[in-house]
Design an enzyme around this catalytic site. Structure first.
Site, PDB file in Angstrom:
ATOM      1  N   TYR A 111       0.861  -1.185   0.000  1.00  0.00           N
ATOM      2  CA  TYR A 111       0.000   0.000   0.000  1.00  0.00           C
ATOM      3  C   TYR A 111       0.896   1.233   0.000  1.00  0.00           C
ATOM      4  CZ  TYR A 111      -4.024   2.910   1.068  1.00  0.00           C
ATOM      5  OH  TYR A 111      -4.983   3.878   1.018  1.00  0.00           O
ATOM      6  N   LYS A 166     -22.352 -17.911 -10.703  1.00  0.00           N
ATOM      7  CA  LYS A 166     -21.490 -17.841 -11.894  1.00  0.00           C
ATOM      8  C   LYS A 166     -20.068 -17.447 -11.463  1.00  0.00           C
ATOM      9  CE  LYS A 166     -24.931 -18.310 -14.977  1.00  0.00           C
ATOM     10  NZ  LYS A 166     -25.097 -19.256 -16.054  1.00  0.00           N
TER      11      LYS A 166
HETATM   12  O1  LIG Z   1     -27.819 -20.308 -14.777  1.00  0.00           O
HETATM   13  C1  LIG Z   1     -28.109 -21.364 -15.321  1.00  0.00           C
HETATM   14  O2  LIG Z   1     -28.358 -22.402 -14.716  1.00  0.00           O
HETATM   15  C2  LIG Z   1     -28.137 -21.452 -16.810  1.00  0.00           C
HETATM   16  C3  LIG Z   1     -28.599 -20.266 -17.499  1.00  0.00           C
HETATM   17  O3  LIG Z   1     -27.725 -19.205 -17.493  1.00  0.00           O
HETATM   18  C4  LIG Z   1     -30.019 -19.875 -17.200  1.00  0.00           C
HETATM   19  O4  LIG Z   1     -30.287 -18.666 -17.234  1.00  0.00           O
HETATM   20  O5  LIG Z   1     -30.838 -20.753 -16.964  1.00  0.00           O
HETATM   21 MG   LIG Z   2     -28.653 -17.339 -17.435  1.00  0.00          MG
END
Ligand SMILES: O=C(O)C[C@H](O)C(=O)O
Ligand SMILES: [Mg+2]
Ligand SMILES: NC(=O)c1ccc[n+]([C@@H]2O[C@H](COP(=O)([O-])OP(=O)(O)OC[C@H]3O[C@@H](n4cnc5c(N)ncnc54)[C@H](O)[C@@H]3O)[C@@H](O)[C@H]2O)c1
Length: 439
Positions: A111, A166
């Protein structure tokens, strides 16, 4: 423990008297509950707090179990939580420091004042940000919350568990730092403007669960405006994985895609991209159905054929794919013998796999197995490795073929936690990106 039962964890206040645990477990058992884990949360002089995990058949039985416990003198159920909710407590991802900061010397190195020199280095040579920051390995996972799975427009905050999911997958499967970005606007101009302004902190943009039709415009405009890869997962991630499943199914059933009719039910983000992908890959004909005329016209503008009745589509097509978000939309009696059916809506498919197979389908799958989790991690690993500026159609085709090549005979797609498939997708995409770069 049975697979199809419901599970809840009951936090119960139990008198701190010997034999009390026996009383409560008996009451649960008599009411039909099946006990899993028992965990002590807090031991007090008067009460002990325990979490007891219970399996049961249905909500009615749960009510009976709760009533049986509350009837016991001095016992009280404090909370009922389900395993899935519990796994989400506190969220699924976090930002963690990679460097130890244990001494003042560490502090001045990572830092102030040391960091100032690093800033100057990057100011002089912006490319060095890829070396001295985490930008080169960071992807924004951007949603406006308008098409969260098949749940519809539930807003970005309610969609956050998907975005965190995700992000967790990015980290675990390919070591990418995926940062969820929730937008409180559905206005395409504002989405584009906002993403443009946050883009400097990222080397890729994954658009997620942005509904149609505005997702098409948003993606196109961002692809033009930014010199980092932008990909709408529900369009192209899904199209990649679907193409992989279709390649495997055709191979196993001896069907030639060039001779096959494909029918797509639902021409939104996922559906239209699947149609475009299959047309480009050489399917003989692509038919599409949607309740929206605008969506059907869009398909026709890309060279597909719109049909009005789902029955007609089911009748005419060898391969049927559905992405409507509507559970149970496809009737069992519509399924033709030998058909390939991919009912990809989450959380529930248009027809259950077992039902489609019973009705005579040669292959059937749902959105849990044919899922864009097989595509987006490797695609982004590949473009980041290559420092590519965009995700192109040939990269997507290479990704689909890589997934198909990792598929075991008899399966439609590989198992999503198999590291080999993500490595194969990343390598295929990187390869295409680098070859294009040399042209
Ligand atoms: O998120 C998921 O399971 C897959 C996909 O992106 C969805 O929108 O169904
Ligand atoms: Mg999706
Ligand atoms: N398995 C996967 O990897 C994957 C990936 C992306 C999306 N999906 C699923 O696909 C579904 C749709 O997602 P999307 O992002 O394309 O949403 P979207 O809102 O863009 O598209 C849905 C489309 O279905 C149409 N539709 C709805 N009800 C219909 C009906 N009864 N008959 C005909 N058409 C109908 C809508 O008009 C719309 O065009 C969701 O359930 C999502 O979970 C699955």
């Amino acid at each position: 423990m049975a697979y199809n039962k419901l599970i809840r964890t009951l936090m119960i206040e139990i008198p701190s008297v010997p034999g009390s645990l026996g009383k409560v477990t008996t009451a649960i058992g008599v009411a039909g509950g099946d006990i899993g884990e028992v965990k002590t949360i807090k031991v007090g002089l008067a009460y002990t707090l325990r979490n007891i995990t219970v399996q049961f058949e249905n909500e009615e039985q749960l009510s009976e179990i709760l009533a049986a416990i509350n009837k016991l003198d001095g016992f009280r159920v404090q909370t009922v939580s389900d395993e899935v909710l519990r796994a989400h407590e506190g969220g699924k991802v976090q930002m963690k420091s990679k460097v130890p900061i244990e001494s003042l010397a560490d502090l001045s190195r990572v830092y102030t004042p040391g960091v100032a020199n690093v800033c100057r280095v990057i100011q002089e040579e912006p490319e060095k940000a890829k070396i001295y920051t985490n930008i080169g390995n960071s992807v924004a996972i951007v949603t406006d919350g308008t098409a969260i799975l098949g749940l519809g427009d539930i807003g970005p905050v309610a969609g956050m568990p998907v975005m965190e999911g995700k992000s967790a997958l990015f980290d675990q499967l390919v070591g990418i730092n995926g940062i969820p970005i929730l937008l409180d606007t559905k206005n395409p101009d504002e989405i584009v403007e906002t993403v443009k302004h946050i883009a400097p902190g990222f080397s890729g943009i994954l658009l997620e669960d942005i509904g149609s039709p505005h997702c098409f415009e948003v993606e196109e405009r961002l692809k033009k405006a930014l010199d980092i890869p932008v990909m709408h997962d529900d369009q192209h991630g899904t199209a990649v994985v679907t193409l992989a499943a279709v390649i495997s199914a055709c191979k196993s059933t001896g069907v030639d895609l060039k001779e096959a009719s494909v029918g797509q039910i639902g021409l939104g983000a996922a559906g239209l991209a699947i149609c475009r992908m299959l047309m480009a890959y050489g399917a003989k004909s692509v038919l599409g159905a949607d309740r929206s005329q605008e969506a059907k016209t869009r398909l026709e503008n890309y060279g597909g054929t719109a049909v009005d009745q789902l029955e007609e589509l089911m009748e005419r097509c060898d391969i049927v794919i559905a992405t409507t978000g509507v559970a149970g939309l496809i009737k069992k009696e519509w399924v033709r013998k030998g058909q390939i059916i991919l009912a990809l809506s989450n959380p529930k498919p248009e027809i259950e796999r077992g039902e489609a197979l019973e009705a005579g389908a040669a292959y059937a799958a749902d959105g849990r197995s044919v899922n864009n989790v097989l595509g987006f991690p490797g695609i982004f690993r590949g473009v980041l490795n290559a420092q590519a500026k965009e995700v192109t159609h040939p990269m997507l085709v290479a990704a689909a073929e890589a997934i198909a090549s990792c598929t075991k005979p008899g399966d439609l797609v590989p198992q999503p936690l198999d590291p080999e498939v993500h490595e194969a997708v990343a390598a295929a995409v990187e390869n295409v990106a680098l070859n294009l770069g040399k042209k």
